[in-house]
Design a protein around this motif. Structure first.
Motif, short mmCIF file in Angstrom:
data_model
loop_
_atom_site.label_atom_id
_atom_site.label_comp_id
_atom_site.label_asym_id
_atom_site.label_seq_id
_atom_site.Cartn_x
_atom_site.Cartn_y
_atom_site.Cartn_z
N LEU A 169 0.82 -1.22 0.00
CA LEU A 169 0.00 0.00 0.00
C LEU A 169 0.86 1.27 0.00
CD1 LEU A 169 -2.62 -1.18 2.63
CD2 LEU A 169 -3.13 -0.68 0.24
N ARG A 170 1.97 1.23 0.70
CA ARG A 170 2.78 2.45 0.90
C ARG A 170 3.78 2.69 -0.22
NH1 ARG A 170 7.75 3.38 3.08
NH2 ARG A 170 8.00 1.14 3.53
N GLN A 171 4.40 1.64 -0.72
CA GLN A 171 5.55 1.81 -1.62
C GLN A 171 5.17 2.06 -3.07
OE1 GLN A 171 8.17 -1.55 -1.19
NE2 GLN A 171 8.79 -1.01 0.88
N HIS A 331 -9.23 -2.04 -2.99
CA HIS A 331 -10.34 -1.16 -2.60
C HIS A 331 -9.87 -0.11 -1.59
CE1 HIS A 331 -14.20 -3.50 -3.83
NE2 HIS A 331 -13.24 -3.71 -4.69
N ALA A 332 -9.11 -0.56 -0.59
CA ALA A 332 -8.63 0.35 0.45
C ALA A 332 -7.74 1.43 -0.14
CB ALA A 332 -7.88 -0.44 1.52
N LYS A 333 -6.85 1.03 -1.05
CA LYS A 333 -5.95 2.00 -1.68
C LYS A 333 -6.73 3.02 -2.50
CE LYS A 333 -1.79 3.40 -3.16
NZ LYS A 333 -0.74 3.94 -2.27
N LEU A 334 -7.70 2.55 -3.26
CA LEU A 334 -8.48 3.46 -4.10
C LEU A 334 -9.31 4.43 -3.26
CD1 LEU A 334 -9.67 0.93 -6.84
CD2 LEU A 334 -7.95 2.73 -7.10
N MET A 335 -9.90 3.95 -2.18
CA MET A 335 -10.75 4.80 -1.34
C MET A 335 -9.95 5.81 -0.53
SD MET A 335 -13.90 2.45 0.05
CE MET A 335 -12.86 1.33 0.96
N SER A 336 -8.65 5.51 -0.31
CA SER A 336 -7.83 6.42 0.51
C SER A 336 -7.05 7.41 -0.34
CB SER A 336 -6.87 5.61 1.38
OG SER A 336 -5.97 4.87 0.59
N GLY A 337 -7.38 7.51 -1.62
CA GLY A 337 -6.73 8.50 -2.48
C GLY A 337 -6.24 7.97 -3.80
N GLY A 338 -6.17 6.65 -3.91
CA GLY A 338 -5.76 6.06 -5.18
C GLY A 338 -4.27 6.19 -5.45
N GLU A 423 -10.30 -2.33 8.22
CA GLU A 423 -9.49 -2.15 9.41
C GLU A 423 -8.62 -3.38 9.60
OE1 GLU A 423 -11.99 -1.27 12.70
OE2 GLU A 423 -12.47 0.76 12.01
N TRP A 424 -7.41 -3.15 10.07
CA TRP A 424 -6.44 -4.22 10.31
C TRP A 424 -5.98 -4.10 11.76
CZ3 TRP A 424 -7.44 -2.03 5.72
CH2 TRP A 424 -7.48 -2.85 4.58
N ALA A 425 -6.91 -4.41 12.70
CA ALA A 425 -6.64 -4.21 14.13
C ALA A 425 -5.40 -4.96 14.59
CB ALA A 425 -7.86 -4.63 14.95
N HIS A 426 -5.15 -6.10 13.98
CA HIS A 426 -3.99 -6.92 14.40
C HIS A 426 -2.67 -6.28 14.00
CE1 HIS A 426 -5.22 -8.03 10.35
NE2 HIS A 426 -4.00 -8.45 10.11
N ASP A 433 1.31 -0.33 10.65
CA ASP A 433 -0.07 0.01 11.03
C ASP A 433 -0.85 0.42 9.78
OD1 ASP A 433 -2.43 1.12 12.01
OD2 ASP A 433 -1.46 1.78 13.87
N ILE A 434 -1.50 -0.54 9.17
CA ILE A 434 -2.19 -0.30 7.89
C ILE A 434 -3.35 0.67 8.05
CG2 ILE A 434 -3.59 -1.40 6.09
CD1 ILE A 434 -1.87 -3.91 6.46
N THR A 435 -4.16 0.50 9.10
CA THR A 435 -5.33 1.36 9.29
C THR A 435 -4.92 2.82 9.43
OG1 THR A 435 -6.42 -0.49 10.42
CG2 THR A 435 -7.42 1.69 10.65
N SER A 436 -3.90 3.09 10.24
CA SER A 436 -3.45 4.48 10.43
C SER A 436 -2.90 5.05 9.13
CB SER A 436 -2.37 4.54 11.52
OG SER A 436 -2.91 4.20 12.77
N PHE A 437 -2.16 4.24 8.38
CA PHE A 437 -1.61 4.69 7.10
C PHE A 437 -2.73 5.10 6.14
CE2 PHE A 437 -0.68 3.59 2.68
CZ PHE A 437 0.34 4.50 2.41
N LEU A 438 -3.77 4.27 6.06
CA LEU A 438 -4.87 4.56 5.14
C LEU A 438 -5.63 5.80 5.57
CD1 LEU A 438 -6.15 0.91 4.56
CD2 LEU A 438 -5.01 2.37 2.88
N LYS A 439 -5.83 5.96 6.87
CA LYS A 439 -6.54 7.16 7.36
C LYS A 439 -5.73 8.42 7.05
CE LYS A 439 -9.15 4.99 11.12
NZ LYS A 439 -9.31 4.87 12.60
N LYS A 440 -4.42 8.34 7.22
CA LYS A 440 -3.57 9.49 6.93
C LYS A 440 -3.58 9.80 5.44
CE LYS A 440 1.15 11.20 7.53
NZ LYS A 440 2.52 10.89 8.06
N ALA A 441 -3.50 8.76 4.61
CA ALA A 441 -3.53 8.95 3.16
C ALA A 441 -4.86 9.55 2.72
CB ALA A 441 -3.30 7.62 2.46
N SER A 442 -5.95 9.09 3.33
CA SER A 442 -7.27 9.61 2.98
C SER A 442 -7.40 11.08 3.36
CB SER A 442 -8.35 8.78 3.70
OG SER A 442 -9.63 9.23 3.36
#
Length: 451
Positions: A169-171, A331-338, A423-426, A433-442
């Motif tokens: 997701l990040r790279q 889906h997560a990548k596209l919804m958080s900014g693509g 969400e990726w609570a684990h 931290d995938i969830t935090s990364f996606l929220k920040k990207a969004s």
């Protein structure tokens, strides 16, 4: 009885095999079309089961949860328990894996559960891909077992982790990079560890004679052996034999193998010293010819992969819960900014489209940048049509149409499902931290849109 959307698993297995096992190229792996081509397979499967029971949908297996819990091998996961997809049988020595000295090949069958001793299907329709003992298996696999095989073996690899999915997701901020890379560290070890290899002890005499440097090098060479055979098949160095006869009283004694032309033999003899100097002793006399003989006329065919690896992987029912996990990441990548670059590669000679942009001609075995080498990996690519059996006939929607249909930002979204959560609570609180990364990207994307 169930309508036009109903298809058997045999139908889908045939489609996957027809697209992944062609000599010229793999048209659903190793390229930019990997993820969307598998979305197509998943959709056909899901519509099929829903034509029987409309309340049912395909689950996804988030294997990063298993890894976070320390269950980093498939046999440790709840997915491979008797009540789900059946357990994974263990060899006499997990460190050595399934070997001729200890383990009957049929002992790697699914031992329990609904799919206990699930049988491998014979290839009765795809004549151009009928090799070995006639099973619906990769052309480079000479597995004689009548059962779907899972060859458990100790490995330094593990199921994909939070880190692998976080990195995907990040790279990768290019759509093409994301599509291509999603097939590797974010998912490939699921197939590799579940299928693994049989027969690594075939290499033991080479360690003793000095042709292989040591036991660790032999283990490494064995782990990659089916992929070496796949490369030789794709480069037309060898041709898998057909109509091989099973020794039903002792399957391990069944004989098959590969045929090599004179030029193919020479190319294999050159290939091994050039590519495997870290594993073999290239100073041994006639080292290239030794390995060409082992491959073409010797016991090279006796090392083969489990069914989960590559072209016939839908034969194992656990196949179907793997790829929706990658679509969820998309889906997560596209919804958080693509992606900053959502264009498609259009020229396989000047841009990366697939691993086999330079491929072998069906007619002449000559290699060139043919326009069809990367079929399956362009925006306008469809699946190769397994129904007609014509390699140059195509089936279903294009990759571009499927991307629009599965893009949650698009008004053309038309998938018959949505994911339960993003969400990726684990993974929370870790460096991945995938969830935090996606929220920040969004948030970053929303701030840009406001400007």
């Amino acid at each position: 009885k169930f309508g036009l959307d109903f298809h058997t698993n045999s139908y889908l297995l045939k489609f996957h095999q027809f697209n992944a096992a062609q000599r010229d190229s793999d048209h659903v792996h190793d390229g930019n079309g990997f993820l969307l081509q598998h979305v197509k397979f998943t959709n056909i499967f899901e519509k099929s089961i829903q034509s029987v029971d409309s309340s049912v949908n395909i689950p996804y297996w988030d294997f990063t949860i298993d890894t976070a819990l320390g269950n980093n091998k498939p046999y440790m996961s709840f997915v491979f328990t008797e009540s789900v997809y059946g357990t994974i049988s263990m060899p006499v020595s997990y460190n050595r894996g399934f070997v001729y000295a200890n383990d009957p090949v049929e002992s790697a069958a699914i031992p329990n559960g609904r799919w206990q001793q699930l049988q491998a299907e014979f290839n009765t329709e795809l004549e151009s891909l009928k090799f070995g003992y006639g099973y619906m298996r990769a052309p480079w696999s000479m597995n004689p077992s009548p059962y779907i095989s899972r060859f458990a073996k100790e490995s330094t690899s593990s199921l994909p982790s939070c880190g692998n999915h976080y990195d995907l997701l990040r790279q990768y901020d290019s759509l093409m990079d994301f599509f291509f890379k999603s097939s590797y560290s974010a998912h490939a070890t699921v197939h590799g560890l579940t299928g693994s290899m049989y027969g690594c002890d075939v290499l033991d005499p080479m360690v003793k004679s000095g042709y292989i440097l040591d036991a660790a090098a032999a283990s490494k060479l064995c782990a990659g052996w089916p992929f070496i055979m796949k490369e030789f098949y794709r480069k037309a160095f060898l041709t898998p034999k057909k109509d091989c006869v099973l020794d039903e009283k002792n399957l391990k004694k069944s004989e098959c193998g590969f045929d090599c032309s004179a030029s193919g033999f020479k190319k294999i003899a050159t290939y091994f010293p050039a590519h495997y100097s870290e594993d073999i002793d290239i100073k041994m006399p006639d080292v290239g010819e030794f390995w060409a003989n082992f491959t073409c006329t010797g016991d090279g065919y006796k090392i083969y992969p489990g069914d989960h690896i590559e072209s016939a992987s839908p034969a194992d029912p656990s196949f179907w819960v793997i790829h929706p996990t990658l679509e969820r990441l998309l889906h997560a990548k596209l919804m958080s900014g693509g992606f900053s670059d959502e264009s498609w590669a259009t020229n396989a000679k000047t841009q990366f489209v697939c691993n086999y942009a330079l491929c072998v001609s069906d007619e002449t075995d000559a290699m060139d940048y043919y326009s069809t080498c990367c079929d399956g990996h362009f925006e306008d690519s469809k699946l190769l049509n397994a129904i007609s059996g014509n390699r140059y006939d195509y089936f279903g929607p294009t990759n571009g149409e499927v991307l629009a249909a599965t893009d949650p930002r698009s008004s053309e979204y038309s998938m018959p499902y949505i994911y339960d959560s993003f969400e990726w609570a684990h993974c929370d609180g870790t460096i991945s931290d995938i969830t935090s990364f996606l929220k920040k990207a969004s948030k970053t994307n929303m701030d840009k849109e406001r400007v």
